[in-house]
Design a protein around this motif. Structure first.
Motif: not given
Length: 104
Positions: A79-103
């Motif tokens: 609630r205090k930092h909604p944009l930062a949380c969305v950015a962190v979730a997006f970044g984590a999704g990108c990293v996981l997507s990249w890791l799954f593509r590499q495997s």
């Protein structure tokens, strides 16, 4: 938080070990002595079992409350930092997507 839960769990393990020893004593006494001694041990064992049941219930409630507090803290942070949380979730999704593509 894991360290806080390890001490009560160790205490619970020790008490369960004591309970197991008492059950073994009960079984031995049933074979060796009369019903008067075994009925006393059965009553003692019933009291011990009730004690352990209450202790396990208390530990479960404590762990539930700790988890609920963590969820509330996370919700407050979002609630205090909604944009930062969305950015962190997006970044984590990108990293996981990249890791799954590499495997593959």
């Amino acid at each position: 938080m894991a360290e806080n839960n390890e001490e009560p769990m160790d205490a619970l393990r020790n008490e369960l070990t004591n309970l197991r020893d008492q059950v073994e004593t009960l079984v031995k006494s049933l074979g060796e002595s009369g019903s008067a001694v075994s009925s006393d041990l059965i009553a003692k064992l019933a009291n011990e079992l009730e004690h352990y049941r209450k202790m396990a219930t208390d530990k479960m409630h404590q762990m539930y409350e700790a988890g609920s507090a963590g969820v509330e803290n996370m919700g407050e942070h979002v609630r205090k930092h909604p944009l930062a949380c969305v950015a962190v979730a997006f970044g984590a999704g990108c990293v996981l997507s990249w890791l799954f593509r590499q495997s593959k």
